[in-house]
Design an enzyme around this catalytic site. Structure first.
Site, PDB file in Angstrom:
ATOM      1  N   GLY A  59       0.789  -1.242   0.000  1.00 29.18           N
ATOM      2  CA  GLY A  59       0.000   0.000   0.000  1.00 29.18           C
ATOM      3  C   GLY A  59       0.813   1.279   0.000  1.00 29.18           C
ATOM      4  O   GLY A  59       0.268   2.351  -0.260  1.00 29.18           O
ATOM      5  N   LEU A  60       2.127   1.189   0.275  1.00 25.87           N
ATOM      6  CA  LEU A  60       2.939   2.411   0.247  1.00 25.87           C
ATOM      7  C   LEU A  60       3.551   2.660  -1.124  1.00 25.87           C
ATOM      8  O   LEU A  60       4.269   3.636  -1.318  1.00 25.87           O
ATOM      9  CB  LEU A  60       4.053   2.336   1.293  1.00 25.87           C
ATOM     10  CG  LEU A  60       3.611   2.322   2.752  1.00 25.87           C
ATOM     11  CD1 LEU A  60       4.815   2.421   3.681  1.00 25.87           C
ATOM     12  CD2 LEU A  60       2.635   3.456   3.057  1.00 25.87           C
ATOM     13  N   TYR A 191       9.374 -10.661 -14.131  1.00 26.48           N
ATOM     14  CA  TYR A 191       8.154  -9.914 -13.799  1.00 26.48           C
ATOM     15  C   TYR A 191       6.994 -10.420 -14.662  1.00 26.48           C
ATOM     16  O   TYR A 191       5.922 -10.763 -14.155  1.00 26.48           O
ATOM     17  CB  TYR A 191       8.429  -8.429 -14.069  1.00 26.48           C
ATOM     18  CG  TYR A 191       7.281  -7.472 -13.841  1.00 26.48           C
ATOM     19  CD1 TYR A 191       6.669  -7.357 -12.589  1.00 26.48           C
ATOM     20  CD2 TYR A 191       6.845  -6.634 -14.873  1.00 26.48           C
ATOM     21  CE1 TYR A 191       5.641  -6.442 -12.393  1.00 26.48           C
ATOM     22  CE2 TYR A 191       5.827  -5.715 -14.674  1.00 26.48           C
ATOM     23  CZ  TYR A 191       5.232  -5.630 -13.433  1.00 26.48           C
ATOM     24  OH  TYR A 191       4.221  -4.716 -13.232  1.00 26.48           O
TER      25      TYR A 191
HETATM   26  N1  LIG Z   1       3.058   1.405 -11.612  1.00 25.80           N
HETATM   27  C1  LIG Z   1       2.870   0.907 -12.838  1.00 25.80           C
HETATM   28  O1  LIG Z   1       3.188   1.536 -13.849  1.00 25.80           O
HETATM   29  C2  LIG Z   1       2.246  -0.442 -12.983  1.00 25.80           C
HETATM   30  C3  LIG Z   1       1.988  -1.251 -11.904  1.00 25.80           C
HETATM   31  N2  LIG Z   1       1.424  -2.491 -12.091  1.00 25.80           N
HETATM   32  C4  LIG Z   1       1.187  -3.366 -10.960  1.00 25.80           C
HETATM   33  O2  LIG Z   1       0.511  -2.677  -9.932  1.00 25.80           O
HETATM   34  C5  LIG Z   1       0.947  -3.151  -8.654  1.00 25.80           C
HETATM   35  C6  LIG Z   1       1.417  -1.980  -7.811  1.00 25.80           C
HETATM   36  O3  LIG Z   1       2.479  -1.361  -8.505  1.00 25.80           O
HETATM   37  P1  LIG Z   1       3.253  -0.102  -7.901  1.00 25.80           P
HETATM   38  O4  LIG Z   1       2.462   0.530  -6.831  1.00 25.80           O
HETATM   39  O5  LIG Z   1       3.692   0.713  -9.049  1.00 25.80           O
HETATM   40  O6  LIG Z   1       4.526  -0.807  -7.284  1.00 25.80           O
HETATM   41  P2  LIG Z   1       5.585  -0.193  -6.237  1.00 25.80           P
HETATM   42  O7  LIG Z   1       6.889  -0.833  -6.547  1.00 25.80           O
HETATM   43  O8  LIG Z   1       5.502   1.278  -6.200  1.00 25.80           O
HETATM   44  O9  LIG Z   1       5.030  -0.751  -4.852  1.00 25.80           O
HETATM   45  C7  LIG Z   1       5.124  -2.091  -4.495  1.00 25.80           C
HETATM   46  C8  LIG Z   1       5.057  -2.191  -2.984  1.00 25.80           C
HETATM   47  O10 LIG Z   1       5.221  -3.570  -2.637  1.00 25.80           O
HETATM   48  C9  LIG Z   1       5.920  -3.588  -1.408  1.00 25.80           C
HETATM   49  N3  LIG Z   1       6.543  -4.902  -1.183  1.00 25.80           N
HETATM   50  C10 LIG Z   1       7.680  -5.404  -1.687  1.00 25.80           C
HETATM   51  N4  LIG Z   1       7.938  -6.614  -1.157  1.00 25.80           N
HETATM   52  C11 LIG Z   1       6.925  -6.891  -0.304  1.00 25.80           C
HETATM   53  C12 LIG Z   1       6.631  -7.975   0.563  1.00 25.80           C
HETATM   54  N5  LIG Z   1       7.447  -9.036   0.685  1.00 25.80           N
HETATM   55  N6  LIG Z   1       5.489  -7.920   1.297  1.00 25.80           N
HETATM   56  C13 LIG Z   1       4.663  -6.842   1.220  1.00 25.80           C
HETATM   57  N7  LIG Z   1       4.905  -5.781   0.444  1.00 25.80           N
HETATM   58  C14 LIG Z   1       6.032  -5.808  -0.314  1.00 25.80           C
HETATM   59  C15 LIG Z   1       6.965  -2.484  -1.539  1.00 25.80           C
HETATM   60  O11 LIG Z   1       7.422  -2.080  -0.265  1.00 25.80           O
HETATM   61  C16 LIG Z   1       6.183  -1.415  -2.282  1.00 25.80           C
HETATM   62  O12 LIG Z   1       5.616  -0.458  -1.395  1.00 25.80           O
HETATM   63  C17 LIG Z   1       2.030  -4.194  -8.939  1.00 25.80           C
HETATM   64  O13 LIG Z   1       1.461  -5.478  -8.932  1.00 25.80           O
HETATM   65  C18 LIG Z   1       2.469  -3.861 -10.338  1.00 25.80           C
HETATM   66  O14 LIG Z   1       2.934  -5.002 -11.021  1.00 25.80           O
HETATM   67  C19 LIG Z   1       1.128  -2.973 -13.334  1.00 25.80           C
HETATM   68  C20 LIG Z   1       1.398  -2.226 -14.428  1.00 25.80           C
HETATM   69  C21 LIG Z   1       1.905  -0.877 -14.348  1.00 25.80           C
HETATM   70  C1  LIG Z   2       4.311  -1.421 -16.996  1.00 29.80           C
HETATM   71  C2  LIG Z   2       4.672  -1.984 -15.695  1.00 29.80           C
HETATM   72  O1  LIG Z   2       4.240  -3.042 -15.336  1.00 29.80           O
HETATM   73  C3  LIG Z   2       5.625  -1.257 -14.811  1.00 29.80           C
HETATM   74  N1  LIG Z   2       5.433   0.153 -14.821  1.00 29.80           N
HETATM   75  C4  LIG Z   2       7.049  -1.544 -15.259  1.00 29.80           C
HETATM   76  O2  LIG Z   2       7.549  -0.780 -16.099  1.00 29.80           O
HETATM   77  O3  LIG Z   2       7.618  -2.551 -14.813  1.00 29.80           O
END
Ligand SMILES: NC(=O)C1=CN([C@@H]2O[C@H](COP(=O)(O)OP(=O)(O)OC[C@H]3O[C@@H](n4cnc5c(N)ncnc54)[C@H](O)[C@@H]3O)[C@@H](O)[C@H]2O)C=CC1
Ligand SMILES: CC(=O)[C@H](N)C(=O)O
Length: 372
Positions: A59-60, A191
């Protein structure tokens, strides 16, 4: 170029002053009376269903913070519990209620579900594409075992569960333009491999146990929050660098086209999919597309607002190889048809709001001239 000069060039740009800032920090739906206010969409959506009680893992991260704000805006401050393994940064007490959950520990997920009477699990913990390549064993655990734990908890407690997928779930043998929902999925990153696993396992749990699994393949998400280590991160960093330095060194080739979506549209897609009646869903995993662009195209859009902006290129072979294996655009016809996906932000509108939000966040306000 000094940040003051950049700030003043931004403030004199008409486009940058026409967009209203979108912040979802309070449960105040009565404020959004205008349909041009992006909050209007969330206000309307909040009328359709009883308030859920949501647990967000990871969530962070970039998306977790944003979704928590939207849910609190829609359903009130008690509608969402944030969790992560990271600590909340100083001054971020508003990211609450908050609890520690390591996604590798299924018991801690179960405890949070039971203690908070959760009915909806949003699973955002993950290692993104670039970070995943630098630590494959950890990516396998967090992205693979994490999904297994989340689905088991969802099955046991009969929860609705949302696990995002990504354009990274496709690979070099996938058709790259207008990529359909059902097509070849042979990704070449850890990934992507774990995301295909998440899609398939979620769909298996739905078919086998009736678990209400829902997923979206997000493009790169552009928001004013720091990105977590992906291949599309440059599309956020470029705005930070433009405002703070007046220049950006891009790790992708100038002609690398990728699909993206703006934060507010992305959050809308999650809420719309979660609220969609089950009988409307012809799929459990949908593509969504915002708009596609290349580094040289986004640089040109920034230059319209900041003519002095300079873009240089230093290609990172690992990220370039990943980007070259991903779709250039997605076909999201099914999402549009089944649950009315209708993104509002294009690249120009995204640039406007990013400048507005980041200028307010990064540049200190100008001191007022003392009255003589
Ligand atoms: N941001 C983007 O452009 C995209 C994100 N996504 C998906 O959306 C979801 C969220 O992405 P974001 O918020 O961008 O990722 P992010 O990398 O900003 O956040 C991921 C969070 O997971 C936490 N984390 C890591 N290991 C952990 C563990 N063992 N237990 C609990 N938490 C843990 C981290 O501390 C971090 O706060 C992911 O599944 C990602 O694949 C998919 C496509 C695009
Ligand atoms: C598109 C995604 O899944 C993410 N932003 C990444 O670049 O890994």
């Amino acid at each position: 170029m000094s940040s003051r000069r950049i700030a003043s060039s931004l403030l004199t740009t008409p486009a940058a002053t026409t967009v209203s800032s979108v912040r979802f920090t309070q449960h105040t739906p009565k404020l959004c009376t205008s349909s041009s206010d992006p909050r209007h969409r969330f206000h309307q959506l909040s009328q359709h269903a009883p308030a859920p009680k949501v647990l967000i893992t990871g969530g962070l991260g970039q998306l977790g913070r944003s979704l928590a704000n939207v849910l609190k805006y829609m359903y009130g401050p008690d509608s969402v519990v944030l969790s992560d393994i990271a600590r909340r940064p100083a001054g971020h007490d508003h990211l609450s209620p908050f609890c520690y959950i390591n996604i590798l520990d299924k018991t801690s997920v179960e405890a949070a579900v039971v203690n908070n009477n959760i009915d909806t699990l949003i699973h955002f913990s993950a290692l993104l594409s670039a970070v995943g390549e630098s630590n494959v064993p950890l990516a396998l655990k967090v992205n693979g075992q994490g999904v297994e734990n989340v689905l088991e908890v969802a099955r046991t407690y009969n929860l609705k569960v949302f696990i995002p997928s990504t354009i990274g779930a496709f690979g070099p043998t996938t058709p790259r333009d207008g990529t359909p929902d059902i097509t070849v999925q042979r990704p070449r990153t850890i990934y992507g491999v774990t995301k295909v696993y998440a899609e398939l396992l979620g769909e298996y749990y739905f078919e086998r146990f009736g678990t209400d699994f829902r997923s979206l393949r997000f493009p790169g998400v552009i928001s004013d929050t720091n990105p977590g280590g992906g291949t599309t991160d440059y599309a956020i960093q470029i705005f930070y660098d433009a405002i703070l330095k007046g220049s950006h060194e891009c790790y992708l080739r100038p002609d690398t086209e990728l699909p993206m979506v703006y934060d507010t549209d992305c959050m809308t897609s999650v809420i719309q999919l979660l609220l969609a009646p089950a009988e409307k869903l012809s799929l459990r995993t949908y593509n969504i597309q915002g708009f596609s662009f290349t580094p040289e195209q986004i640089a040109a859009v920034i230059r319209k607002r900041m003519p002095e902006f300079e873009m240089t290129y230093k290609v990172c072979p690992m990220r370039q190889k990943i980007a070259d294996s991903w779709p250039r655009s997605l076909d999201d016809t099914n999402a549009r048809h089944d649950w009315n996906w209708d993104p509002k932000y294009d690249l120009e509108k995204t640039a406007d709001i990013m400048f507005e939000l980041l200028t307010a966040k990064l540049l200190p306000p100008q001191p007022k001239l003392a009255t003589l």
